[in-house]
Design a protein around this motif. Sequence first.
Motif, PDB file in Angstrom:
ATOM      1  N   LYS A  84      49.084  37.593  42.902  1.00  0.00           N
ATOM      2  CA  LYS A  84      49.135  38.869  43.627  1.00  0.00           C
ATOM      3  C   LYS A  84      47.980  39.770  43.227  1.00  0.00           C
ATOM      4  O   LYS A  84      47.388  40.449  44.074  1.00  0.00           O
ATOM      5  CB  LYS A  84      50.471  39.574  43.371  1.00  0.00           C
ATOM      6  N   GLU A  87      44.834  38.572  44.910  1.00  0.00           N
ATOM      7  CA  GLU A  87      44.850  38.958  46.322  1.00  0.00           C
ATOM      8  C   GLU A  87      44.568  40.455  46.478  1.00  0.00           C
ATOM      9  O   GLU A  87      43.811  40.861  47.359  1.00  0.00           O
ATOM     10  CB  GLU A  87      46.194  38.593  46.961  1.00  0.00           C
ATOM     11  N   MET A  88      45.162  41.277  45.618  1.00  0.00           N
ATOM     12  CA  MET A  88      44.910  42.719  45.677  1.00  0.00           C
ATOM     13  C   MET A  88      43.439  43.026  45.381  1.00  0.00           C
ATOM     14  O   MET A  88      42.842  43.901  46.016  1.00  0.00           O
ATOM     15  CB  MET A  88      45.815  43.464  44.694  1.00  0.00           C
ATOM     16  N   GLU A  89      42.871  42.318  44.428  1.00  0.00           N
ATOM     17  CA  GLU A  89      41.458  42.507  44.097  1.00  0.00           C
ATOM     18  C   GLU A  89      40.578  42.163  45.294  1.00  0.00           C
ATOM     19  O   GLU A  89      39.613  42.876  45.605  1.00  0.00           O
ATOM     20  CB  GLU A  89      41.091  41.635  42.901  1.00  0.00           C
ATOM     21  N   ARG A  90      40.939  41.089  46.003  1.00  0.00           N
ATOM     22  CA  ARG A  90      40.189  40.697  47.194  1.00  0.00           C
ATOM     23  C   ARG A  90      40.293  41.781  48.264  1.00  0.00           C
ATOM     24  O   ARG A  90      39.296  42.181  48.860  1.00  0.00           O
ATOM     25  CB  ARG A  90      40.713  39.367  47.737  1.00  0.00           C
ATOM     26  N   GLN A  91      41.511  42.288  48.482  1.00  0.00           N
ATOM     27  CA  GLN A  91      41.722  43.330  49.482  1.00  0.00           C
ATOM     28  C   GLN A  91      40.979  44.619  49.111  1.00  0.00           C
ATOM     29  O   GLN A  91      40.409  45.280  49.984  1.00  0.00           O
ATOM     30  CB  GLN A  91      43.213  43.620  49.652  1.00  0.00           C
ATOM     31  N   MET A  92      41.001  44.975  47.833  1.00  0.00           N
ATOM     32  CA  MET A  92      40.286  46.173  47.389  1.00  0.00           C
ATOM     33  C   MET A  92      38.784  46.013  47.584  1.00  0.00           C
ATOM     34  O   MET A  92      38.088  46.969  47.938  1.00  0.00           O
ATOM     35  CB  MET A  92      40.606  46.490  45.927  1.00  0.00           C
ATOM     36  N   GLU A  94      37.351  44.224  49.929  1.00  0.00           N
ATOM     37  CA  GLU A  94      37.119  44.389  51.363  1.00  0.00           C
ATOM     38  C   GLU A  94      37.175  45.867  51.749  1.00  0.00           C
ATOM     39  O   GLU A  94      36.354  46.352  52.528  1.00  0.00           O
ATOM     40  CB  GLU A  94      38.159  43.614  52.172  1.00  0.00           C
ATOM     41  N   PHE A  95      38.148  46.593  51.200  1.00  0.00           N
ATOM     42  CA  PHE A  95      38.290  48.014  51.494  1.00  0.00           C
ATOM     43  C   PHE A  95      37.066  48.793  51.011  1.00  0.00           C
ATOM     44  O   PHE A  95      36.535  49.641  51.727  1.00  0.00           O
ATOM     45  CB  PHE A  95      39.563  48.567  50.845  1.00  0.00           C
ATOM     46  N   GLN A  97      34.105  47.698  50.646  1.00  0.00           N
ATOM     47  CA  GLN A  97      32.978  47.354  51.514  1.00  0.00           C
ATOM     48  C   GLN A  97      33.041  48.153  52.820  1.00  0.00           C
ATOM     49  O   GLN A  97      32.028  48.678  53.276  1.00  0.00           O
ATOM     50  CB  GLN A  97      32.993  45.855  51.804  1.00  0.00           C
TER      51      GLN A  97
END
Length: 127
Positions: A84, A87-92, A94-95, A97
């Motif tokens: 998790k 995944e949160m690190e990936r989403q952050m 993207e955000f 960027q």
Amino acid sequence: MAVKARKRAKAGYMISAVAEIYKLHPQTLRLYERVGLLKPSRSQGNTRLYTDSDLERLDVILNLARDMGVNLAGIEIILNMRDKMIEMERQMGEFAQVVQQELSRLASTQENVPKHAIVKAGPRILR
């Protein structure tokens, strides 16, 4: 050459090789699969094939079990939280960027704003 690289990435280690490398009994690997800690792929003959990412996950499992004394339930919780967090690190990322792109876009539309100002001022709206 690209075909070889693709085949190499999909190649996996058989359970006996993994057990020997990590000094485990094959039943231990089967147990880890049964409780959901590992999910090796299968060959057409239904043989378990462990990829490099499976081996990295096994390293984490063994570190938790052998070195830290964590039981299987604890390992499962830790791995789920770790997944998790990744995944949160990936989403952050993207955000961040998207925010950076939006800030760049806004900066390019506000050319008349002084660049040395402490606080950037937007266009004034008169009522």
